[in-house]
Design a protein around this motif. Structure first.
Motif, PDB file in Angstrom:
ATOM      1  N   GLN A 428       7.184   3.717   3.371  1.00 59.85           N
ATOM      2  CA  GLN A 428       7.220   2.718   2.311  1.00 59.85           C
ATOM      3  C   GLN A 428       7.061   3.412   0.968  1.00 59.85           C
ATOM      4  OE1 GLN A 428       7.864  -0.457   2.598  1.00 59.85           O
ATOM      5  NE2 GLN A 428       7.792  -0.639   4.829  1.00 59.85           N
ATOM      6  N   VAL A 429       7.647   2.821  -0.061  1.00 56.21           N
ATOM      7  CA  VAL A 429       7.527   3.334  -1.423  1.00 56.21           C
ATOM      8  C   VAL A 429       6.627   2.395  -2.219  1.00 56.21           C
ATOM      9  CG1 VAL A 429       8.756   3.940  -3.551  1.00 56.21           C
ATOM     10  CG2 VAL A 429       9.798   4.384  -1.315  1.00 56.21           C
ATOM     11  N   VAL A 430       5.645   2.957  -2.920  1.00 56.50           N
ATOM     12  CA  VAL A 430       4.701   2.155  -3.697  1.00 56.50           C
ATOM     13  C   VAL A 430       5.401   1.617  -4.942  1.00 56.50           C
ATOM     14  CG1 VAL A 430       2.555   2.199  -5.020  1.00 56.50           C
ATOM     15  CG2 VAL A 430       2.717   3.457  -2.851  1.00 56.50           C
ATOM     16  N   LYS A 431       5.345   0.307  -5.116  1.00 61.37           N
ATOM     17  CA  LYS A 431       5.940  -0.337  -6.294  1.00 61.37           C
ATOM     18  C   LYS A 431       4.881  -0.728  -7.326  1.00 61.37           C
ATOM     19  CE  LYS A 431      10.057  -0.074  -4.610  1.00 61.37           C
ATOM     20  NZ  LYS A 431      11.018   0.884  -5.196  1.00 61.37           N
ATOM     21  N   ASP A 432       3.711  -1.163  -6.846  1.00 63.14           N
ATOM     22  CA  ASP A 432       2.632  -1.581  -7.738  1.00 63.14           C
ATOM     23  C   ASP A 432       1.425  -0.678  -7.519  1.00 63.14           C
ATOM     24  OD1 ASP A 432       4.089  -3.832  -8.753  1.00 63.14           O
ATOM     25  OD2 ASP A 432       3.675  -4.857  -6.847  1.00 63.14           O
ATOM     26  N   GLU A 433       0.936  -0.050  -8.588  1.00 68.72           N
ATOM     27  CA  GLU A 433      -0.180   0.873  -8.484  1.00 68.72           C
ATOM     28  C   GLU A 433      -1.458   0.150  -8.076  1.00 68.72           C
ATOM     29  OE1 GLU A 433      -0.472   3.024 -12.131  1.00 68.72           O
ATOM     30  OE2 GLU A 433       1.288   4.262 -11.699  1.00 68.72           O
ATOM     31  N   LEU A 446      -2.137   1.733   9.326  1.00 67.80           N
ATOM     32  CA  LEU A 446      -2.882   2.737   8.568  1.00 67.80           C
ATOM     33  C   LEU A 446      -1.913   3.637   7.816  1.00 67.80           C
ATOM     34  CD1 LEU A 446      -5.470   3.852  11.299  1.00 67.80           C
ATOM     35  CD2 LEU A 446      -5.850   2.226   9.425  1.00 67.80           C
ATOM     36  N   VAL A 447      -2.389   4.191   6.696  1.00 67.65           N
ATOM     37  CA  VAL A 447      -1.607   5.166   5.943  1.00 67.65           C
ATOM     38  C   VAL A 447      -1.993   6.562   6.431  1.00 67.65           C
ATOM     39  CG1 VAL A 447      -1.075   6.099   3.667  1.00 67.65           C
ATOM     40  CG2 VAL A 447      -1.509   3.645   3.934  1.00 67.65           C
ATOM     41  N   MET A 448      -1.040   7.275   6.981  1.00 68.99           N
ATOM     42  CA  MET A 448      -1.307   8.626   7.499  1.00 68.99           C
ATOM     43  C   MET A 448      -1.224   9.683   6.404  1.00 68.99           C
ATOM     44  SD  MET A 448       0.756   8.803  11.110  1.00 68.99           S
ATOM     45  CE  MET A 448       0.291  10.523  11.324  1.00 68.99           C
ATOM     46  N   ILE A 449      -0.125   9.643   5.637  1.00 70.77           N
ATOM     47  CA  ILE A 449       0.153  10.679   4.640  1.00 70.77           C
ATOM     48  C   ILE A 449       0.739  10.014   3.406  1.00 70.77           C
ATOM     49  CG2 ILE A 449       1.443  12.803   4.124  1.00 70.77           C
ATOM     50  CD1 ILE A 449       1.585  13.318   7.132  1.00 70.77           C
ATOM     51  N   VAL A 450       0.420  10.559   2.238  1.00 72.55           N
ATOM     52  CA  VAL A 450       1.017  10.121   0.983  1.00 72.55           C
ATOM     53  C   VAL A 450       1.786  11.290   0.394  1.00 72.55           C
ATOM     54  CG1 VAL A 450       0.602   9.239  -1.341  1.00 72.55           C
ATOM     55  CG2 VAL A 450      -0.834   8.466   0.559  1.00 72.55           C
ATOM     56  N   GLU A 451       3.049  11.056   0.070  1.00 74.73           N
ATOM     57  CA  GLU A 451       3.865  12.101  -0.571  1.00 74.73           C
ATOM     58  C   GLU A 451       4.029  11.755  -2.042  1.00 74.73           C
ATOM     59  OE1 GLU A 451       7.141  13.871  -2.455  1.00 74.73           O
ATOM     60  OE2 GLU A 451       7.365  11.842  -1.654  1.00 74.73           O
ATOM     61  N   ASN A 468       6.007   4.868  -6.998  1.00 77.13           N
ATOM     62  CA  ASN A 468       6.971   5.781  -6.368  1.00 77.13           C
ATOM     63  C   ASN A 468       6.326   6.756  -5.386  1.00 77.13           C
ATOM     64  OD1 ASN A 468       9.219   4.668  -7.692  1.00 77.13           O
ATOM     65  ND2 ASN A 468       8.874   5.954  -9.487  1.00 77.13           N
ATOM     66  N   ASP A 469       5.009   6.643  -5.150  1.00 78.01           N
ATOM     67  CA  ASP A 469       4.421   7.396  -4.040  1.00 78.01           C
ATOM     68  C   ASP A 469       5.073   6.922  -2.741  1.00 78.01           C
ATOM     69  OD1 ASP A 469       2.758   8.775  -5.682  1.00 78.01           O
ATOM     70  OD2 ASP A 469       0.911   7.756  -5.073  1.00 78.01           O
ATOM     71  N   LYS A 470       5.252   7.850  -1.812  1.00 72.53           N
ATOM     72  CA  LYS A 470       5.823   7.486  -0.507  1.00 72.53           C
ATOM     73  C   LYS A 470       4.714   7.519   0.528  1.00 72.53           C
ATOM     74  CE  LYS A 470      10.488   9.213  -1.473  1.00 72.53           C
ATOM     75  NZ  LYS A 470      10.235   9.768  -2.815  1.00 72.53           N
ATOM     76  N   LEU A 471       4.606   6.438   1.288  1.00 76.35           N
ATOM     77  CA  LEU A 471       3.556   6.307   2.292  1.00 76.35           C
ATOM     78  C   LEU A 471       4.150   6.415   3.684  1.00 76.35           C
ATOM     79  CD1 LEU A 471       1.699   3.171   0.858  1.00 76.35           C
ATOM     80  CD2 LEU A 471       1.425   5.571   0.188  1.00 76.35           C
ATOM     81  N   LEU A 472       3.470   7.158   4.550  1.00 76.11           N
ATOM     82  CA  LEU A 472       3.832   7.178   5.965  1.00 76.11           C
ATOM     83  C   LEU A 472       2.818   6.315   6.701  1.00 76.11           C
ATOM     84  CD1 LEU A 472       5.568   8.201   8.280  1.00 76.11           C
ATOM     85  CD2 LEU A 472       4.042  10.166   8.495  1.00 76.11           C
ATOM     86  N   SER A 499      11.952  -5.449  -9.146  1.00 74.82           N
ATOM     87  CA  SER A 499      11.908  -4.262  -9.984  1.00 74.82           C
ATOM     88  C   SER A 499      13.269  -3.966 -10.576  1.00 74.82           C
ATOM     89  CB  SER A 499      11.422  -3.057  -9.174  1.00 74.82           C
ATOM     90  OG  SER A 499      10.124  -3.281  -8.671  1.00 74.82           O
ATOM     91  N   LYS A 500      14.323  -4.183  -9.782  1.00 83.28           N
ATOM     92  CA  LYS A 500      15.683  -3.929 -10.242  1.00 83.28           C
ATOM     93  C   LYS A 500      16.079  -4.898 -11.344  1.00 83.28           C
ATOM     94  CE  LYS A 500      20.409  -3.377  -8.561  1.00 83.28           C
ATOM     95  NZ  LYS A 500      21.299  -3.458  -7.374  1.00 83.28           N
ATOM     96  N   ASN A 501      15.681  -6.188 -11.168  1.00 81.26           N
ATOM     97  CA  ASN A 501      16.012  -7.195 -12.182  1.00 81.26           C
ATOM     98  C   ASN A 501      15.256  -6.968 -13.471  1.00 81.26           C
ATOM     99  OD1 ASN A 501      17.742  -8.495 -10.416  1.00 81.26           O
ATOM    100  ND2 ASN A 501      16.166  -9.901  -9.647  1.00 81.26           N
ATOM    101  N   ASN A 502      14.030  -6.453 -13.345  1.00 79.91           N
ATOM    102  CA  ASN A 502      13.253  -6.173 -14.548  1.00 79.91           C
ATOM    103  C   ASN A 502      13.777  -4.946 -15.303  1.00 79.91           C
ATOM    104  OD1 ASN A 502      11.578  -8.329 -14.045  1.00 79.91           O
ATOM    105  ND2 ASN A 502      10.102  -7.122 -12.864  1.00 79.91           N
TER     106      ASN A 502
END
Length: 502
Positions: A428-433, A446-451, A468-472, A499-502
């Protein structure tokens, strides 16, 4: 130099090293990697460093082995969910499309042969044989270029193009064999349409049947054999690939189609030691591709191509700009959902490569008069295709606005979880911090790794997730989790749209 075993190994290792270094340089300038290996083979041949190799039969065997492995590996990487939406147009392109390309190109070759009668006299059957050998797109070239470029393709074009290139070799092979039989029979050839149709049905029918059936049998063997030495599983797989090809061919089925179908079956089924098998196949595919293209480059004598360069260039341009596009557009008429720009791109990705060159060795091996002329023509046309089409695929995709950004990271960050754990990995890609402890996740996930910008982080609750962090993610496989994942996936898609419309 005296060719002792030691000298062969020395020369071979130097050639290998130089080819790989040159391929890196070629990739940087947008030159297809496999074209580099082909050119290196030509430079090492009789018109270059003087290495003589003129055994078409041996080249044919090497090509057959290589194509078998390449097609199987391509099938392993093909997922049912990807090809299901494009199965109809894919099958039509790989059968009727090849036939139409042969017909259009054969007629064109016959017509222009009158303008080049000083090179060779070409009867209609000979023109169709020449067209049949180069009527299919090359799986090695298509897989290599589409998967090596740092881009994705919209409208499921990549699985469609890969499926077509992986499944259209059987049709070209059968057309080539039929035309050789007709020419070899001369004026007394018993050309019966029903026999040809029956042969096609048997080849395709047995190819599909044995490919599916033997694929299932091989899955059972690999999962039940319980080898103590785990490194033997890839060796077992390699033996099974060759068995599927040879067994199917023994019963008059098409071995190339069988190994591709078997690859799809096995690639979509749980396999013991799947990761080690896949890694081995990735390596062996590169090995056989390099060997095959180097050998085919050695086989050709460049000085013999000068006299056929002009007619070969004309035929090559016709195939690229007329023959292939016309066949594609006619085949896709029933499929209303495919846009015009997608059809244009499919027409452009009609790459010729090793498969047409290997099929062009059959007339030589079978003693067809003018067989070497066919080989030289197909070789030159393949070079033309790789140079013109192979170097421009990303540009054409961008021009038609069909390319998308492609994540360079391996699937699931390269993490492999044993199937026995019955878990699901998802990116998954993080959209909201937000802090990880406050980030909305489905229950049991569970979140295993964050890229983050190419760096990997082992998370804890205090980690602040940035846009835009990527979650595994990892979750147990059960009905509730599946429902939660579907809901989460829907929310993620809604977030992307917003996000695209904004």
């Amino acid at each position: 130099m005296i060719f002792t075993a030691e000298n062969v190994l020395l020369i071979g290792s130097v050639i290998w090293f130089v080819s790989i270094i040159l391929s890196r340089t070629g990739y940087r300038f947008g030159v297809p990697v496999l074209l580099v290996f082909l050119l290196v083979g030509m430079l090492l041949g009789v018109d270059g460093l003087g290495i003589r190799f003129d055994n078409y039969k041996h080249a044919q065997i090497i090509g057959m082995v290589a194509l078998t492995i390449i097609l199987f590996s391509g099938g392993m990487d093909t997922k049912f969910k990807d090809i299901k939406p494009i199965l109809g147009p894919g099958v039509v392109l790989s059968t009727i499309g090849v036939l139409l390309t042969t017909l259009f190109t054969g007629v064109f070759i016959y017509v222009i042969s009158h303008a080049f009668s000083h090179v060779i006299q070409i009867p209609l059957t000979f023109a169709f044989l020449l067209a049949a050998t180069m009527s299919s797109t090359d799986s090695a070239s298509v897989f290599n270029i589409l998967r090596s470029q740092k881009m994705g393709l919209k409208n499921k074009l990549q699985p469609l193009l890969e499926f077509e290139s992986g499944s259209n070799d059987p049709m070209a092979y059968m057309l080539t064999i039929v035309m050789i039989q007709i020419i070899s029979g001369g004026e007394t050839a018993d050309v019966e349409v029903w026999r040809i149709i029956l042969n096609f049905i048997v080849q395709f029918g047995f190819g599909l049947l044995f490919g599916f059936g033997l694929g299932k049998v091989c899955v059972w063997i690999i999962n039940k054999i319980d080898l103590q030495n785990k490194s033997l599983y890839p060796m077992l797989m390699l033996g099974l690939i060759f068995f599927i090809f040879a067994f199917t061919d023994r019963f008059s089925g098409n071995g190339y189609l069988a190994v591709y179908v078997a690859g799809i079956v096995m690639g979509n089924t749980k396999l013991v030691e799947n990761k080690s098998i896949s890694s081995f196949l990735d390596g062996i595919v590169w090995f056989v591709q390099i060997v095959m293209f180097l050998v085919l480059g050695l086989l050709v004598n460049p000085h013999e191509m000068f006299k056929i360069a002009l007619p070969a260039l004309i035929v090559g341009v016709f195939v690229i700009l007329v023959g292939r596009p016309l066949a594609v557009w006619l085949c896709l008429i029933p499929f209303k959902g495919i846009e015009k720009k997608a059809k244009l791109f499919i027409s452009w990705v009609g790459l010729r490569g090793a498969a047409p060159i290997i099929f062009a060795t059959y007339p030589v091996v079978e003693g067809v008069p003018g067989g070497e002329f066919i080989f030289n023509m197909v070789f030159f046309i393949t070079l033309t295709s790789l140079v013109i089409q192979g170097t421009t695929i990303p540009k054409v995709a961008n021009m038609l606005k069909l390319s998308t950004e492609k994540d360079d990271l391996p699937e699931n960050f390269g993490v492999d979880i044993p199937e026995e754990l019955n878990t699901i990995l998802q990116q998954q890609v993080v959209k909201d911090e937000a802090y990880l402890k406050d980030y909305p996740l489905p229950e049991g996930t569970l979140v295993m790794i964050v890229e983050r910008k190419g760096k990997f982080i082992v998370p804890n609750g205090k980690l602040f997730l940035r846009k835009n962090d990527k979650l595994l993610l990892i979750s147990a496989r059960n009905d509730e989790t599946e429902e939660s994942r579907e809901t989460f996936s829907l929310l993620d898609r809604i977030s992307k749209i917003r996000s695209k419309n904004n």
